[in-house]
Motif scaffolding. Structure first.
Motif, PDB file in Angstrom:
ATOM      1  N   GLN A  62       0.811  -1.228   0.000  1.00 23.09           N
ATOM      2  CA  GLN A  62       0.000   0.000   0.000  1.00 23.09           C
ATOM      3  C   GLN A  62       0.837   1.267   0.000  1.00 23.09           C
ATOM      4  O   GLN A  62       0.362   2.337  -0.368  1.00 23.09           O
ATOM      5  N   LEU A  63       2.094   1.178   0.454  1.00 19.60           N
ATOM      6  CA  LEU A  63       2.903   2.397   0.653  1.00 19.60           C
ATOM      7  C   LEU A  63       3.486   2.934  -0.647  1.00 19.60           C
ATOM      8  O   LEU A  63       3.498   2.247  -1.671  1.00 19.60           O
ATOM      9  N   GLU A 101       0.095  -1.328  10.275  1.00 21.87           N
ATOM     10  CA  GLU A 101      -0.427  -0.738   9.034  1.00 21.87           C
ATOM     11  C   GLU A 101      -1.134   0.589   9.333  1.00 21.87           C
ATOM     12  O   GLU A 101      -0.918   1.596   8.642  1.00 21.87           O
ATOM     13  N   GLY A 102      -1.962   0.619  10.384  1.00 22.51           N
ATOM     14  CA  GLY A 102      -2.655   1.857  10.749  1.00 22.51           C
ATOM     15  C   GLY A 102      -1.674   2.928  11.198  1.00 22.51           C
ATOM     16  O   GLY A 102      -1.833   4.115  10.891  1.00 22.51           O
ATOM     17  N   ASN A 103      -0.635   2.500  11.918  1.00 21.00           N
ATOM     18  CA  ASN A 103       0.381   3.470  12.364  1.00 21.00           C
ATOM     19  C   ASN A 103       1.150   4.045  11.177  1.00 21.00           C
ATOM     20  O   ASN A 103       1.459   5.241  11.145  1.00 21.00           O
ATOM     21  N   MET A 104       1.446   3.191  10.188  1.00 20.14           N
ATOM     22  CA  MET A 104       2.142   3.689   8.986  1.00 20.14           C
ATOM     23  C   MET A 104       1.274   4.726   8.284  1.00 20.14           C
ATOM     24  O   MET A 104       1.766   5.757   7.824  1.00 20.14           O
ATOM     25  N   HIS A 105      -0.020   4.436   8.202  1.00 17.16           N
ATOM     26  CA  HIS A 105      -0.940   5.370   7.537  1.00 17.16           C
ATOM     27  C   HIS A 105      -0.930   6.721   8.262  1.00 17.16           C
ATOM     28  O   HIS A 105      -0.809   7.773   7.635  1.00 17.16           O
ATOM     29  N   LEU A 106      -1.017   6.665   9.594  1.00 12.97           N
ATOM     30  CA  LEU A 106      -1.056   7.907  10.371  1.00 12.97           C
ATOM     31  C   LEU A 106       0.263   8.684  10.237  1.00 12.97           C
ATOM     32  O   LEU A 106       0.263   9.899  10.049  1.00 12.97           O
ATOM     33  N   LEU A 107       1.379   7.970  10.328  1.00 12.19           N
ATOM     34  CA  LEU A 107       2.686   8.635  10.202  1.00 12.19           C
ATOM     35  C   LEU A 107       2.827   9.268   8.818  1.00 12.19           C
ATOM     36  O   LEU A 107       3.335  10.380   8.679  1.00 12.19           O
ATOM     37  N   HIS A 108       2.356   8.557   7.812  1.00 13.25           N
ATOM     38  CA  HIS A 108       2.420   9.094   6.456  1.00 13.25           C
ATOM     39  C   HIS A 108       1.608  10.385   6.349  1.00 13.25           C
ATOM     40  O   HIS A 108       2.030  11.348   5.713  1.00 13.25           O
ATOM     41  N   LYS A 109       0.456  10.404   7.030  1.00 17.56           N
ATOM     42  CA  LYS A 109      -0.442  11.566   6.927  1.00 17.56           C
ATOM     43  C   LYS A 109       0.028  12.759   7.756  1.00 17.56           C
ATOM     44  O   LYS A 109      -0.114  13.893   7.323  1.00 17.56           O
ATOM     45  N   VAL A 110       0.551  12.515   8.981  1.00 16.89           N
ATOM     46  CA  VAL A 110       0.751  13.661   9.868  1.00 16.89           C
ATOM     47  C   VAL A 110       2.169  13.847  10.417  1.00 16.89           C
ATOM     48  O   VAL A 110       2.458  14.901  10.985  1.00 16.89           O
ATOM     49  N   ALA A 111       3.054  12.863  10.253  1.00 14.88           N
ATOM     50  CA  ALA A 111       4.397  13.010  10.853  1.00 14.88           C
ATOM     51  C   ALA A 111       5.249  13.980  10.040  1.00 14.88           C
ATOM     52  O   ALA A 111       5.045  14.138   8.830  1.00 14.88           O
ATOM     53  N   THR A 112       6.197  14.630  10.720  1.00 19.96           N
ATOM     54  CA  THR A 112       7.141  15.512  10.019  1.00 19.96           C
ATOM     55  C   THR A 112       8.091  14.637   9.196  1.00 19.96           C
ATOM     56  O   THR A 112       8.236  13.430   9.477  1.00 19.96           O
ATOM     57  N   PRO A 113       8.790  15.226   8.214  1.00 18.22           N
ATOM     58  CA  PRO A 113       9.746  14.436   7.428  1.00 18.22           C
ATOM     59  C   PRO A 113      10.782  13.735   8.321  1.00 18.22           C
ATOM     60  O   PRO A 113      11.135  12.577   8.086  1.00 18.22           O
ATOM     61  N   GLU A 114      11.245  14.431   9.369  1.00 19.45           N
ATOM     62  CA  GLU A 114      12.243  13.820  10.273  1.00 19.45           C
ATOM     63  C   GLU A 114      11.628  12.630  11.010  1.00 19.45           C
ATOM     64  O   GLU A 114      12.253  11.573  11.166  1.00 19.45           O
ATOM     65  N   GLN A 115      10.389  12.802  11.486  1.00 27.33           N
ATOM     66  CA  GLN A 115       9.713  11.695  12.190  1.00 27.33           C
ATOM     67  C   GLN A 115       9.487  10.521  11.240  1.00 27.33           C
ATOM     68  O   GLN A 115       9.617   9.359  11.626  1.00 27.33           O
ATOM     69  N   GLN A 116       9.171  10.827   9.997  1.00 28.41           N
ATOM     70  CA  GLN A 116       8.924   9.741   9.029  1.00 28.41           C
ATOM     71  C   GLN A 116      10.210   8.950   8.810  1.00 28.41           C
ATOM     72  O   GLN A 116      10.189   7.723   8.725  1.00 28.41           O
ATOM     73  N   GLU A 117      11.314   9.666   8.715  1.00 27.31           N
ATOM     74  CA  GLU A 117      12.592   8.980   8.483  1.00 27.31           C
ATOM     75  C   GLU A 117      12.945   8.097   9.688  1.00 27.31           C
ATOM     76  O   GLU A 117      13.385   6.965   9.527  1.00 27.31           O
ATOM     77  N   ARG A 118      12.701   8.633  10.890  1.00 27.16           N
ATOM     78  CA  ARG A 118      13.117   7.907  12.109  1.00 27.16           C
ATOM     79  C   ARG A 118      12.164   6.755  12.459  1.00 27.16           C
ATOM     80  O   ARG A 118      12.614   5.703  12.916  1.00 27.16           O
ATOM     81  N   PHE A 119      10.847   6.978  12.276  1.00 23.25           N
ATOM     82  CA  PHE A 119       9.884   5.963  12.746  1.00 23.25           C
ATOM     83  C   PHE A 119       9.206   5.190  11.597  1.00 23.25           C
ATOM     84  O   PHE A 119       9.045   3.979  11.686  1.00 23.25           O
ATOM     85  N   LEU A 120       8.788   5.922  10.544  1.00 23.75           N
ATOM     86  CA  LEU A 120       8.036   5.247   9.478  1.00 23.75           C
ATOM     87  C   LEU A 120       8.929   4.332   8.633  1.00 23.75           C
ATOM     88  O   LEU A 120       8.536   3.203   8.321  1.00 23.75           O
ATOM     89  N   ARG A 121      10.106   4.812   8.275  1.00 23.37           N
ATOM     90  CA  ARG A 121      10.938   4.014   7.363  1.00 23.37           C
ATOM     91  C   ARG A 121      11.295   2.638   7.944  1.00 23.37           C
ATOM     92  O   ARG A 121      11.051   1.616   7.297  1.00 23.37           O
TER      93      ARG A 121
END
Ligand SMILES: Cc1cc2nc3c(=O)[nH]c(=O)nc-3n(C[C@H](O)[C@H](O)[C@H](O)COP(=O)(O)OP(=O)(O)OC[C@H]3O[C@@H](n4cnc5c(N)ncnc54)[C@H](O)[C@@H]3O)c2cc1C
Length: 392
Positions: A62-63, A101-121
């Motif tokens: 999905q990502l 999966e739900g957490n990835m969706h939320l991080l994709h929608k609202v996390a900052t680029p730095e947060q996405q790199e640290r947590f989503l990736r």
């Protein structure tokens, strides 16, 4: 197995077929693996399944492509997730299980680029798992999130979180958690590594279900200090973000468990055609044949409901009411199917000789999490009243 490819692009139809084949050929043989434990598949088994899905090009379909996925919309996800759900281990292999999966969706929608790199990736890559910490014991947030008791107080540049959380899926062994806490009269979501001092797993609950890695934990939060840049998105937006996460997450549960209900139906239909009683195959006894006919109708109605709600989400609407309707209708339909399949299998239905027994247990729990049926019906009734009063 029937995954109608109508209206799907050739690319997505191919992905659905690949997923179905991967689940049948590679994932289902793992269902008897002793590393499937009471609190879900072990970490070793999760990593092994995800390595196989990565190799097959099926991880996190999905990502977005830069996170290794195929950039699917909700309609496309519905078809692929249903195929993955044909085994309860399929979503784990594809890294599309709850709560990640739900957490990835939320991080994709609202996390900052730095947060996405640290947590989503790392989450998308499957190197870590995550948890979503909202529900509380002791009279705190449950069906009513407004009863949130966990609090976060500002202290210099940091926030200090205190409280207890319950039913935290995957909490034991997660790399990080998204913690919902009261900030004054609002709520905020915080990102915290689960090894942050003050976070402790009190116990892992013994529950009816057993598919989710790490099981469901009671988590203590004692003076958990997080810097302000670990606020997920913006301060005081916790309740709004909960809706951003929960509406689509409810629907992905429907998608995955639909696949498992289809599997239970296939097993029961095979049994009913082969097993004889009173001189004929039991499917020829109306009592059994009609149960299978009812399964077909429930499966089709559930599938249509999922696709309808997925279309609403694809239109950009929040889908709050639609996902409530889908969650109730689909979870109840799938439970009827699972229950009939147990019945059709007779004694075998309550043994672990087939996956039907587990599917029954899993879908029973699904009628509670992400909102019990009564709470969704109640919120729909409130909406009906609001709309009637506004129109008169
Ligand atoms: C397997 C599982 C996994 C979970 N994973 C997570 C997780 O990862 N993170 C997380 O934060 N939470 C998680 N939860 C918690 C889940 O979201 C809650 O269980 C759910 O929201 C219900 O809250 P409660 O258990 O406190 O029930 P309660 O709030 O105590 O409600 C009990 C019952 O009261 C009835 N009820 C409540 N309100 C109404 C109403 N308005 N009208 C009519 N009837 C009503 C319903 O029948 C409901 O089942 C999980 C739960 C389970 C079972």
């Amino acid at each position: 197995m029937n995954h109608p490819a109508a209206e799907l692009s050739p690319r997505t139809s191919e992905l659905v077929a690949q997923t179905a084949e991967f689940v049948t050929e590679t994932v289902i043989p793992y269902e008897k693996d002793p590393r499937n434990e009471a609190h879900g598949p072990s970490e070793e088994l999760r990593l092994e399944l995800q390595a196989a899905a990565r190799e097959a090009g099926l991880l996190v379909p999905q990502l977005a492509e830069d996170l290794g996925g195929h950039d699917l919309n909700h309609r496309e996800m519905a078809a692929v997730f249903r195929a993955a759900g044909y085994s309860p281990l399929g979503p784990i292999a594809l890294n599309i299980m709850a709560p990640d999966e739900g957490n990835m969706h939320l991080l994709h929608k609202v996390a900052t680029p730095e947060q996405q790199e640290r947590f989503l990736r790392p989450l998308a890559e499957g190197t870590i798992r995550s948890a979503f910490l909202m529900t509380e014991p002791d009279g705190g947030a449950g069906s009513d999130p407004g009863m949130l008791a966990t609090s976060a107080e500002k202290d210099g540049d940091d926030w200090v979180i205190n409280g207890r959380k319950s039913f935290i899926t995957g909490g034991d062994g997660a790399g990080f958690g998204i913690i919902m806490a009261k900030t004054g009269s609002s709520a905020t979501m915080f990102l915290a590594d689960m090894n942050t001092p003050g976070i402790a797993i009190e116990r892992v609950l013994e529950t009816i279900d057993s598919s989710m890695p790490g099981g469901h934990a009671v988590v203590r939060l004692d003076g958990v200090r997080v810097p302000a840049d670990q606020i997920l998105g913006e301060l005081d937006e916790g309740f709004r973000y909960a809706q951003v996460r929960l509406a689509p997450a409810r629907l992905t549960h429907c998608m995955r468990w639909w696949g498992s209900a289809q599997r239970a139906h296939d097993i029961a239909a095979d049994y009913a055609c082969k097993r004889h009683a009173f001189g004929k195959p039991i499917i020829d006894h109306e009592g059994v044949g009609f149960m299978l006919a009812d399964n077909l109708m429930d499966l089709k109605q559930a599938e249509l409901m999922i696709d309808w709600c997925a279309g609403v989400l694809d239109s950009g609407a929040p889908g709050t009411a639609e996902s409530s309707m889908a969650k109730v209708a689909v979870s109840e339909a799938l439970f009827r199917i699972a229950d009939r399949c147990v019945q059709i299998l007779g004694g075998t239905g309550v043994t672990q000789d087939t996956i039907v027994e587990q599917v029954f247990r899993e879908i029973r729990a699904f009628r509670i999490y992400d909102g019990p049926s009564e709470v969704h019906r109640w919120s729909l009734a409130k909406r009906i009243k609001r709309e009637r009063l506004a129109s008169t």
